[in-house]
Design a protein around this motif. Sequence first.
Motif, short mmCIF file in Angstrom:
data_model
loop_
_atom_site.label_atom_id
_atom_site.label_comp_id
_atom_site.label_asym_id
_atom_site.label_seq_id
_atom_site.Cartn_x
_atom_site.Cartn_y
_atom_site.Cartn_z
N VAL A 1 8.67 0.75 7.18
CA VAL A 1 8.03 0.35 5.92
C VAL A 1 6.72 1.09 5.77
O VAL A 1 5.95 1.23 6.73
CB VAL A 1 7.77 -1.17 5.90
N VAL A 2 6.46 1.56 4.56
CA VAL A 2 5.14 2.10 4.24
C VAL A 2 4.53 1.20 3.18
O VAL A 2 5.02 1.11 2.05
CB VAL A 2 5.21 3.57 3.79
N ALA A 3 3.49 0.47 3.56
CA ALA A 3 2.78 -0.44 2.67
C ALA A 3 1.49 0.24 2.21
O ALA A 3 1.21 1.40 2.55
CB ALA A 3 2.49 -1.75 3.38
N PHE A 4 0.68 -0.50 1.45
CA PHE A 4 -0.59 0.06 0.99
C PHE A 4 -1.54 -1.07 0.62
O PHE A 4 -1.14 -2.05 0.00
CB PHE A 4 -0.37 0.96 -0.23
N SER A 5 -2.79 -0.94 1.05
CA SER A 5 -3.86 -1.83 0.64
C SER A 5 -4.91 -0.96 -0.04
O SER A 5 -5.62 -0.21 0.65
CB SER A 5 -4.46 -2.57 1.84
N VAL A 6 -5.00 -1.03 -1.35
CA VAL A 6 -5.86 -0.12 -2.11
C VAL A 6 -7.27 -0.08 -1.51
O VAL A 6 -7.86 0.98 -1.31
CB VAL A 6 -5.91 -0.53 -3.59
N GLY A 7 -7.81 -1.25 -1.21
CA GLY A 7 -9.18 -1.33 -0.70
C GLY A 7 -9.30 -1.43 0.81
O GLY A 7 -10.39 -1.68 1.33
N GLY A 8 -8.18 -1.27 1.53
CA GLY A 8 -8.23 -1.36 2.99
C GLY A 8 -8.64 -2.73 3.49
O GLY A 8 -9.39 -2.84 4.46
N VAL A 9 -8.15 -3.78 2.85
CA VAL A 9 -8.55 -5.15 3.17
C VAL A 9 -7.80 -5.63 4.42
O VAL A 9 -6.56 -5.63 4.43
CB VAL A 9 -8.24 -6.10 1.99
N PRO A 10 -8.50 -6.03 5.48
CA PRO A 10 -7.83 -6.41 6.73
C PRO A 10 -6.75 -7.48 6.55
O PRO A 10 -5.66 -7.38 7.12
CB PRO A 10 -8.97 -6.91 7.61
N GLY A 11 -7.01 -8.51 5.74
CA GLY A 11 -6.03 -9.56 5.55
C GLY A 11 -4.76 -9.05 4.89
O GLY A 11 -3.64 -9.49 5.24
N GLU A 12 -4.88 -8.13 3.95
CA GLU A 12 -3.70 -7.55 3.30
C GLU A 12 -2.88 -6.73 4.28
O GLU A 12 -1.64 -6.76 4.26
CB GLU A 12 -4.13 -6.68 2.12
N ILE A 13 -3.57 -5.97 5.13
CA ILE A 13 -2.89 -5.14 6.12
C ILE A 13 -2.09 -6.00 7.10
O ILE A 13 -0.92 -5.72 7.40
CB ILE A 13 -3.91 -4.26 6.86
N GLN A 14 -2.72 -7.07 7.58
CA GLN A 14 -2.04 -7.97 8.52
C GLN A 14 -0.84 -8.65 7.84
O GLN A 14 0.24 -8.75 8.43
CB GLN A 14 -3.01 -9.02 9.03
N TRP A 15 -1.04 -9.12 6.61
CA TRP A 15 0.04 -9.83 5.91
C TRP A 15 1.26 -8.94 5.72
O TRP A 15 2.40 -9.37 5.95
CB TRP A 15 -0.47 -10.31 4.55
N SER A 16 1.05 -7.69 5.28
CA SER A 16 2.18 -6.81 5.02
C SER A 16 2.91 -6.45 6.31
O SER A 16 4.15 -6.36 6.32
CB SER A 16 1.73 -5.54 4.29
N ALA A 17 2.17 -6.28 7.40
CA ALA A 17 2.82 -5.97 8.68
C ALA A 17 3.65 -7.16 9.16
O ALA A 17 4.80 -7.00 9.62
CB ALA A 17 1.77 -5.60 9.72
N ASP A 18 3.10 -8.35 9.07
CA ASP A 18 3.84 -9.55 9.48
C ASP A 18 5.09 -9.75 8.64
O ASP A 18 6.16 -10.12 9.15
CB ASP A 18 2.95 -10.78 9.38
N ALA A 19 4.97 -9.51 7.33
CA ALA A 19 6.10 -9.70 6.43
C ALA A 19 7.22 -8.72 6.74
O ALA A 19 8.41 -9.08 6.71
CB ALA A 19 5.65 -9.54 4.98
N ALA A 20 6.86 -7.48 7.05
CA ALA A 20 7.88 -6.48 7.39
C ALA A 20 8.59 -6.83 8.69
O ALA A 20 9.83 -6.77 8.78
CB ALA A 20 7.24 -5.10 7.49
#
Length: 293
Positions: free
Chosen positions: A175-194
């Motif tokens: 999976v290639v996700a993206f967090s426009v602002g590099g927000v740590p919570g978004e990065i963790q959430w997308s990794a966990d979801a994948a």
Amino acid sequence: MDIGIALPTMCRGYDRAATLDWCRLAEQGPVASISCGERMAFHNPEMWTTLAAAAAVTERVRIFANLSVLPAHPVALVAKQAATLDVLSAGRFTLGVGVGGRGDDYRSLDSGFERRHDRLDRAVAELRALWAGDLVVEGGAPIGPPCVRPGGPPVLAGALGPKSLARAARWADGVVAFSVGGVPGEIQWSADAARRAWTEAGRDSPRLVSGCFYTLGVAEPDTVLRDFTAEYLGFLGGEAAAGAAASMKTYDAETLHRTLDAAEAAGLDEFILVPGAAELGVLEETLELIASR
């Protein structure tokens, strides 16, 4: 965790010199990959041509299409483009695919916007069949050139939501996700979801890639980054784009280190830094930041 760099193809001022300078400097390390993305109704250069140039002037770094809006294109054409890049890069190529979210890009290619998720599923299966030698036309010849790696290059899915991740878990290598602002919570959430989607599909953990917009090495980096973000996200509408731009903070080394730390803590395999300016000083300062980690 690997750190990749996107070519600044979405920035004003990107040209031949920037292509050569960024690729040649990134090749020296410690960058793991060079990438760029696809937009049609925008001022950027075409993705496949740009990546072919990058493959030709490098030997070490991986080449990453991040990503092709596959349902908008004839699958046989993408199969041939990807196989060609696999050959030009001597097996260093990775293909990212997704449905995109910009109707103008589909319309500019005279392609329908409807049922694009279903079309993506079918298109990936067709891609792999063509790379394996299946015929497009009965009695014809296979699509060439033959890929360097049996079965073709790795395919990553540009997926974020639960439904798109569940679909991707059936056919993607990661999976290639993206967090426009590099927000740590978004990065963790997308990794966990994948990871959760892959587990539910009964598969081993996927390759996990994410990224963010950023700017370093220019005067007034905060203004440069916010202007870039607002222009890139203009398809969302002026108010939404302005709101996203105003929230951007990834324009200094300290904030970027925090974002990269969060990506490592989330267990990502690679994080891609997408620059908001095309000046070579951006890459020079980025390489110093990566080397300091």
